[in-house]
Design an enzyme around this catalytic site. Structure first.
Site, PDB file in Angstrom:
ATOM      1  N   ASP A 238       2.269  24.094  56.301  1.00 39.19           N
ATOM      2  CA  ASP A 238       3.598  23.600  56.640  1.00 39.19           C
ATOM      3  C   ASP A 238       4.607  24.755  56.645  1.00 39.19           C
ATOM      4  O   ASP A 238       4.572  25.616  55.752  1.00 39.19           O
ATOM      5  CB  ASP A 238       4.002  22.557  55.581  1.00 39.19           C
ATOM      6  CG  ASP A 238       5.274  21.829  55.947  1.00 39.19           C
ATOM      7  OD1 ASP A 238       5.290  21.166  56.994  1.00 39.19           O
ATOM      8  OD2 ASP A 238       6.258  21.906  55.182  1.00 39.19           O
TER       9      ASP A 238
ATOM     10  N   GLU B  81       1.721  26.084  61.075  1.00 36.02           N
ATOM     11  CA  GLU B  81       2.847  25.428  61.722  1.00 36.02           C
ATOM     12  C   GLU B  81       3.955  26.477  61.797  1.00 36.02           C
ATOM     13  O   GLU B  81       4.842  26.543  60.952  1.00 36.02           O
ATOM     14  CB  GLU B  81       3.333  24.209  60.921  1.00 36.02           C
ATOM     15  CG  GLU B  81       4.341  23.394  61.717  1.00 36.02           C
ATOM     16  CD  GLU B  81       5.522  22.848  60.922  1.00 36.02           C
ATOM     17  OE1 GLU B  81       6.269  22.029  61.463  1.00 36.02           O
ATOM     18  OE2 GLU B  81       5.718  23.251  59.762  1.00 36.02           O
TER      19      GLU B  81
HETATM   20  C1  NOJ Z   1       7.332  20.390  58.860  1.00 38.70           C
HETATM   21  C2  NOJ Z   1       6.727  19.030  58.730  1.00 38.70           C
HETATM   22  O1  NOJ Z   1       5.895  18.808  59.836  1.00 38.70           O
HETATM   23  C3  NOJ Z   1       7.881  18.064  58.650  1.00 38.70           C
HETATM   24  O2  NOJ Z   1       7.483  16.735  58.763  1.00 38.70           O
HETATM   25  C4  NOJ Z   1       8.609  18.314  57.359  1.00 38.70           C
HETATM   26  O3  NOJ Z   1       9.752  17.498  57.301  1.00 38.70           O
HETATM   27  C5  NOJ Z   1       9.041  19.776  57.248  1.00 38.70           C
HETATM   28  N1  NOJ Z   1       8.009  20.693  57.647  1.00 38.70           N
HETATM   29  C6  NOJ Z   1       9.420  20.101  55.834  1.00 38.70           C
HETATM   30  O4  NOJ Z   1       8.271  20.143  55.030  1.00 38.70           O
END
Ligand code: NOJ
Length: 556
Positions: free
Chosen positions: A213, A272
């Site tokens: 993440d 990500e």
């Molecule tokens: C990216 C995640 O995909 C999202 O859903 C989340 O709110 C943020 N990161 C914070 O962790």
């Protein structure tokens, strides 16, 4: 670099991975929220769909302020979702079916309920407990101004002032997302060691990989300098930001890669990392770093032949430099579903206003969106490399726009002062059955009405259900099943070379090894190129390829 045959190269070079948003996938204990047993009960569905791996969004104990992306304990399972034993059973059963399991790891921030943060609040400024997070004194004579001008992604300032033990206003802590999500201090070796332990914990249990993440956010620029602009940052910023894509993150991934490689079975991690241009993404994919990185340039492209081609080319060129496979993606739990985006010309995450992000429902032509999403699926699944599918994409689910305001749960909603409805519209629990009992089959509790699932389902939801689509051989579900079956049997698909063919300015056409041709038509109807049609995203009209349609052909 020459590529090994598909059977002997690392699985993540070719895999089609299905993203499970656990809260909305399948509810086995009848409480209106998805859970681990729910996933286990649907493994046969995933097997029949033909995916190679699943990625499960955070399933850890969490107060659910950001639905699991606020983790209170990284080494256990949220009681609402099940137990660690349930998770172990799920992983084993998935493996028995030949499906790999990727879990989400959230290293940029924890929940404010994590014991470390509670300890930090109770400790003195400057103490080791505060050093695990990013605490600073405020500016101004009384320290009542935030340490810098950073805003949170969800809206409002990225700093929150705490009350010290003596009852007086005290230091500020950084939270790039919700207030309940304090950022870790990755300059502190204790934080690094802790996450290495978390990785090993899940690798020992048998997971095949991690989705990281906010992978571009853990390191902040020295001195925490002000940002060039004051608006809330998008994850994919148009200008360089002192908290995104800092060089220091790569050292973390080099150490993680060593851990992954110390286990058997080609364990992997996917970033990500909302970074652009493609050359910046490739840096995460160097041979001693991560296996995959979601291609957000592709995801944020409108349904437009020129933009798509340009982004495919630039992505492939950049990753070629580092020998990494591509990872195509059109959807996830953070963006308006592609059915709506493709119909409305939306480009998420690139700095538009809220209204632009969600689009004007009055202008939405759903059939057009579905047609384009189906064509997009055949495009994505024919391109070199792997692909990520978000639950419900295989049903061509549209964005749900009629969730009542008092049921919205995304922290974006409250942090934007109720101006941004947030991401709930792509997170509504899946429709498994056409009749409303048990929230359209989402829940084992047959008495649960659709509006009592954790996010309310609309009346029309059942028409998109798995049950309805199973009965219709032309449904999007069957299209995905057929496409994935062909993909599995075609040695030339997945990672490997592709060659563009010029069939005209409104077409994307390319070949893959094995006399395989993919053609996507963005313009007026054309005559089909010759060959045997393996699959098409819409009916072909007497040997002609209509607009917004893709076809797979075996040439000669
Ligand atoms: C990216 C995640 O995909 C999202 O859903 C989340 O709110 C943020 N990161 C914070 O962790």
């Amino acid at each position: 670099m020459s590529l090994a045959p598909r059977s002997s190269r690392a699985w993540w070079r070719d895999a089609v991975t299905y993203q499970i948003y656990i809260r909305s996938f399948a509810d086995a204990n009848g409480d209106g929220k998805g859970d681990v047993e729910g996933i286990r009960s649907r493994l046969p569905y995933l097997k029949a769909l033909g995916v190679d791996a699943i990625w499960i969004t955070p399933w850890y104990p969490s107060p659910q302020n950001d639905h699991g992306y606020d983790v209170a304990d990284y080494m256990d399972i949220e009681p609402d979702y099940g137990t660690l034993d349930d998770a172990k059973h799920l992983i084993k059963e998935a493996h028995d079916l030949g499906i790999r399991v990727i879990v989400d790891i959230v290293p940029n921030h924890s929940s404010d309920q994590h014991p470390w943060f509670q300890e930090a609040l109770a400790a003195e400024p400057g103490s080791p407990a505060r050093e695990r997070y990013i605490f600073r004194d405020g500016k101004g004579p009384n320290g009542d101004l935030p340490p810098n001008n950073w805003n949170a992604v969800f809206g409002g300032p990225a700093w929150h002032r705490i009350t010290e033990k003596d009852g007086k206003p005290g230091q500020w802590f950084l939270h790039l997302f919700a207030i309940e999500q304090p950022d870790f201090n990755w300059e502190n070796p204790e934080v690094r060691e802790y996450f290495e332990g978390v990785l090993k914990f899940w690798l020992d249990i048998g997971v095949d990989g991690f989705r990281i993440d906010v992978a571009h956010g853990m390191i902040k620029a020295d001195g925490l300098p002000d940002t060039p602009e004051k608006d809330s940052p998008e994850m994919l910023a148009a200008v360089s930001m002192p908290f995104w894509d800092q060089d220091g993150v790569h050292e973390i991934y080099r150490s993680w890669r060593k851990i992954l490689d110390s286990y058997s079975g080609d364990r992997m991690a996917v970033a990500e990392a909302w970074v652009s241009p493609a050359s910046r993404i490739a840096r995460y994919l160097r041979h001693d770093e991560l296996a995959n990185s979601f291609n957000f340039d592709f995801l944020t492209s409108p349904w437009d032949v020129v933009t798509l081609r340009e982004r495919i080319d630039s992505s492939l060129a950049a990753i070629k430099e580092v020998g990494a496979p591509a990872s195509w993606v059109f959807n996830n739990h953070d963006v308006v579903r592609s059915v709506d985006r493709f119909a409305l010309g939306l480009t998420p995450g690139s700095g538009e206003t809220t209204l632009d992000r969600q689009g004007d429902p009055a202008k939405l032509d759903l059939n057009l969106g579905i047609k384009r999403a189906r064509a997009g699926a055949l495009l994505m699944l024919a391109l070199p490399g792997g692909a990520y599918i978000y639950q419900g994409e295989e049903l061509a689910l549209p964005e749900v726009r009629d969730i009542p305001e008092n049921r919205l749960t995304d922290p974006r909603w409250r942090m934007s002062n109720f101006t941004d409805r947030g991401r709930d519209g792509c997170r509504v629990p899946l429709p498994w059955k056409n009749d409303a009992d048990g929230a359209f089959g989402f829940s084992s509790n047959a008495k649960l009405p659709p509006h009592e699932a954790w996010l309310p389902q609309s009346n029309w939801w059942g028409s998109f259900s798995v049950e309805s689509q199973e009965k219709n051989n032309d449904s999007t579900l069957h299209l995905y099943r057929k496409a994935l079956a062909i993909r599995a049997s075609e040695e030339g698909l997945g990672d490997g070379p592709m060659t563009w063919i010029d069939l005209g300015k409104d077409l994307l056409a390319f070949t893959r090894p094995g006399n395989f041709l993919c053609v996507v038509n963005f313009g007026d109807e054309i005559s089909l190129p010759s060959g045997e049609v393996l699959l098409s995203s819409a009916p072909l009209d007497r040997g002609r390829l209509p607009r917004d349609t893709a076809v797979w052909i075996r040439t000669s």
